[in-house]
Scaffold this active site. Structure first.
Site, PDB file in Angstrom:
ATOM      1  N   LYS A   1      -2.921   7.326   3.973  1.00 30.70           N
ATOM      2  CA  LYS A   1      -2.460   6.248   4.859  1.00 30.70           C
ATOM      3  C   LYS A   1      -3.590   5.259   5.208  1.00 30.70           C
ATOM      4  O   LYS A   1      -4.775   5.552   4.992  1.00 30.70           O
ATOM      5  CB  LYS A   1      -1.876   6.869   6.135  1.00 30.70           C
ATOM      6  CG  LYS A   1      -0.630   7.729   5.866  1.00 30.70           C
ATOM      7  CD  LYS A   1      -0.005   8.176   7.181  1.00 30.70           C
ATOM      8  CE  LYS A   1       1.217   9.028   6.928  1.00 30.70           C
ATOM      9  NZ  LYS A   1       1.907   9.377   8.197  1.00 30.70           N
TER      10      LYS A   1
ATOM     11  N   TYR B   1      10.651   4.953   4.949  1.00 33.95           N
ATOM     12  CA  TYR B   1      10.810   5.782   6.153  1.00 33.95           C
ATOM     13  C   TYR B   1      12.196   5.616   6.789  1.00 33.95           C
ATOM     14  O   TYR B   1      12.363   5.922   7.971  1.00 33.95           O
ATOM     15  CB  TYR B   1       9.714   5.438   7.161  1.00 33.95           C
ATOM     16  CG  TYR B   1       8.387   6.125   6.883  1.00 33.95           C
ATOM     17  CD1 TYR B   1       8.271   7.515   6.900  1.00 33.95           C
ATOM     18  CD2 TYR B   1       7.239   5.388   6.618  1.00 33.95           C
ATOM     19  CE1 TYR B   1       7.061   8.152   6.659  1.00 33.95           C
ATOM     20  CE2 TYR B   1       6.016   6.022   6.368  1.00 33.95           C
ATOM     21  CZ  TYR B   1       5.944   7.404   6.402  1.00 33.95           C
ATOM     22  OH  TYR B   1       4.746   8.039   6.167  1.00 33.95           O
TER      23      TYR B   1
ATOM     24  N   PHE C   1       9.684   5.871  17.296  1.00 30.45           N
ATOM     25  CA  PHE C   1       8.402   5.450  16.731  1.00 30.45           C
ATOM     26  C   PHE C   1       8.540   4.677  15.416  1.00 30.45           C
ATOM     27  O   PHE C   1       7.540   4.288  14.814  1.00 30.45           O
ATOM     28  CB  PHE C   1       7.480   6.669  16.530  1.00 30.45           C
ATOM     29  CG  PHE C   1       8.063   7.772  15.664  1.00 30.45           C
ATOM     30  CD1 PHE C   1       8.052   7.700  14.277  1.00 30.45           C
ATOM     31  CD2 PHE C   1       8.633   8.893  16.257  1.00 30.45           C
ATOM     32  CE1 PHE C   1       8.588   8.704  13.491  1.00 30.45           C
ATOM     33  CE2 PHE C   1       9.170   9.919  15.485  1.00 30.45           C
ATOM     34  CZ  PHE C   1       9.149   9.818  14.087  1.00 30.45           C
TER      35      PHE C   1
ATOM     36  N   ARG D   1       1.655  20.724   2.073  1.00 26.75           N
ATOM     37  CA  ARG D   1       1.868  20.698   3.524  1.00 26.75           C
ATOM     38  C   ARG D   1       0.841  21.580   4.237  1.00 26.75           C
ATOM     39  O   ARG D   1       0.392  21.275   5.333  1.00 26.75           O
ATOM     40  CB  ARG D   1       3.309  21.096   3.861  1.00 26.75           C
ATOM     41  CG  ARG D   1       4.287  20.038   3.350  1.00 26.75           C
ATOM     42  CD  ARG D   1       5.712  20.319   3.713  1.00 26.75           C
ATOM     43  NE  ARG D   1       5.998  20.126   5.115  1.00 26.75           N
ATOM     44  CZ  ARG D   1       6.121  18.934   5.703  1.00 26.75           C
ATOM     45  NH1 ARG D   1       5.971  17.829   5.015  1.00 26.75           N
ATOM     46  NH2 ARG D   1       6.402  18.852   6.986  1.00 26.75           N
TER      47      ARG D   1
ATOM     48  N   THR E   1       1.690  17.760  11.563  1.00 27.97           N
ATOM     49  CA  THR E   1       1.836  16.300  11.729  1.00 27.97           C
ATOM     50  C   THR E   1       0.923  15.780  12.833  1.00 27.97           C
ATOM     51  O   THR E   1       0.252  14.756  12.669  1.00 27.97           O
ATOM     52  CB  THR E   1       3.308  15.956  12.086  1.00 27.97           C
ATOM     53  OG1 THR E   1       4.151  16.500  11.076  1.00 27.97           O
ATOM     54  CG2 THR E   1       3.521  14.463  12.196  1.00 27.97           C
TER      55      THR E   1
ATOM     56  N   ARG F   1      -5.591  16.838   8.198  1.00 24.34           N
ATOM     57  CA  ARG F   1      -5.318  16.176   9.481  1.00 24.34           C
ATOM     58  C   ARG F   1      -6.269  16.641  10.586  1.00 24.34           C
ATOM     59  O   ARG F   1      -6.650  15.842  11.439  1.00 24.34           O
ATOM     60  CB  ARG F   1      -3.854  16.372   9.855  1.00 24.34           C
ATOM     61  CG  ARG F   1      -2.943  15.474   8.984  1.00 24.34           C
ATOM     62  CD  ARG F   1      -1.522  15.857   9.117  1.00 24.34           C
ATOM     63  NE  ARG F   1      -0.602  14.906   8.490  1.00 24.34           N
ATOM     64  CZ  ARG F   1       0.642  15.213   8.157  1.00 24.34           C
ATOM     65  NH1 ARG F   1       1.105  16.435   8.361  1.00 24.34           N
ATOM     66  NH2 ARG F   1       1.418  14.304   7.613  1.00 24.34           N
TER      67      ARG F   1
ATOM     68  N   HIS G   1       0.646  11.500   4.213  1.00 22.56           N
ATOM     69  CA  HIS G   1       2.058  11.881   4.218  1.00 22.56           C
ATOM     70  C   HIS G   1       2.282  12.803   3.031  1.00 22.56           C
ATOM     71  O   HIS G   1       1.686  12.594   1.969  1.00 22.56           O
ATOM     72  CB  HIS G   1       2.960  10.641   4.060  1.00 22.56           C
ATOM     73  CG  HIS G   1       4.372  10.999   3.693  1.00 22.56           C
ATOM     74  ND1 HIS G   1       5.307  11.377   4.634  1.00 22.56           N
ATOM     75  CD2 HIS G   1       4.989  11.099   2.484  1.00 22.56           C
ATOM     76  CE1 HIS G   1       6.442  11.673   4.008  1.00 22.56           C
ATOM     77  NE2 HIS G   1       6.273  11.514   2.715  1.00 22.56           N
TER      78      HIS G   1
HETATM   79  P1  CMP Z   1       4.781  11.496   8.038  1.00 21.88           P
HETATM   80  O1  CMP Z   1       4.633  12.833   7.406  1.00 21.88           O
HETATM   81  O2  CMP Z   1       4.320  10.322   7.266  1.00 21.88           O
HETATM   82  O3  CMP Z   1       6.328  11.270   8.410  1.00 21.88           O
HETATM   83  C1  CMP Z   1       6.738  10.427   9.464  1.00 21.88           C
HETATM   84  C2  CMP Z   1       5.595   9.939  10.292  1.00 21.88           C
HETATM   85  O4  CMP Z   1       5.911   9.414  11.556  1.00 21.88           O
HETATM   86  C3  CMP Z   1       4.688  11.102  10.606  1.00 21.88           C
HETATM   87  O5  CMP Z   1       4.011  11.517   9.429  1.00 21.88           O
HETATM   88  C4  CMP Z   1       3.821  10.521  11.707  1.00 21.88           C
HETATM   89  O6  CMP Z   1       2.642   9.899  11.210  1.00 21.88           O
HETATM   90  C5  CMP Z   1       4.702   9.425  12.297  1.00 21.88           C
HETATM   91  N1  CMP Z   1       4.945   9.637  13.720  1.00 21.88           N
HETATM   92  C6  CMP Z   1       4.575   8.775  14.683  1.00 21.88           C
HETATM   93  N2  CMP Z   1       4.951   9.247  15.885  1.00 21.88           N
HETATM   94  C7  CMP Z   1       5.564  10.437  15.680  1.00 21.88           C
HETATM   95  C8  CMP Z   1       6.165  11.405  16.537  1.00 21.88           C
HETATM   96  N3  CMP Z   1       6.214  11.241  17.859  1.00 21.88           N
HETATM   97  N4  CMP Z   1       6.698  12.515  15.967  1.00 21.88           N
HETATM   98  C9  CMP Z   1       6.649  12.680  14.607  1.00 21.88           C
HETATM   99  N5  CMP Z   1       6.102  11.784  13.745  1.00 21.88           N
HETATM  100  C10 CMP Z   1       5.552  10.670  14.289  1.00 21.88           C
END
Ligand code: CMP
Length: 140
Positions: free
Chosen positions: A11, A51, A59, A87, A93, A104, A117
């Protein structure tokens, strides 16, 4: 164990800090092979479509803005149980909940600027890979 392919995105927070090589090393050291890779500036339409599943989440708008705030590196990772393996390598996340040694935990700045991601299922991996790559661009 089944050989699988999964989609990964490095990202904008990570490309901005020049972390592509360090993140790729994590994948390679832990047995995943980068079988396709390209650096892109996503458009708002592309990021919004990618997305789309999160469209109703609060968000969503900020996520799309963040994903177009700088270049991303999209890649296909291949290996045994690649979806789950990736993963595990990425970590949770929210970096606050990520295990030591994960991408992460080491690199993410926040739940939004979380550096990578990865597809969350084999079915989504197939769809996400075809979103960015044609078959001829993937060389295993
Ligand atoms: P990703 O795996 O790219 O999939 C969706 C993305 O939304 C996640 O990673 C986060 O970077 C982003 N995101 C931002 N805010 C939130 C949140 N509150 N909960 C989950 N994902 C979030």
């Amino acid at each position: 164990m089944a050989k699988e392919r999964t989609l990964s995105i490095i990202k904008p927070d990570a490309t901005r800090r020049n972390l592509t090589g360090k993140i790729n090393a994590k994948f390679e050291e832990q047995g995943l092979r980068i079988v396709a890779q390209k650096r892109l500036q996503l458009s708002e339409v592309q990021a919004g479509k990618f997305y789309e599943v999160h469209k109703e989440r609060p968000f969503y708008g900020e996520l799309v803005s963040f994903m177009i705030s700088g270049p991303v590196v999209v890649q296909v990772l291949e290996g045994d149980d690649a979806v789950a393996a990736n993963r595990k390598i990425m970590g949770a996340t929210n970096p606050a909940n990520a295990e030591a040694g994960t991408i992460r935990k080491e690199f993410a700045e926040s739940i939004e600027a979380n550096s990578v991601h990865g597809s969350d299922s084999l079915e989504n991996a197939k769809n996400e890979i075809s979103f960015f790559f044609s078959e001829t661009e993937i060389v295993g």
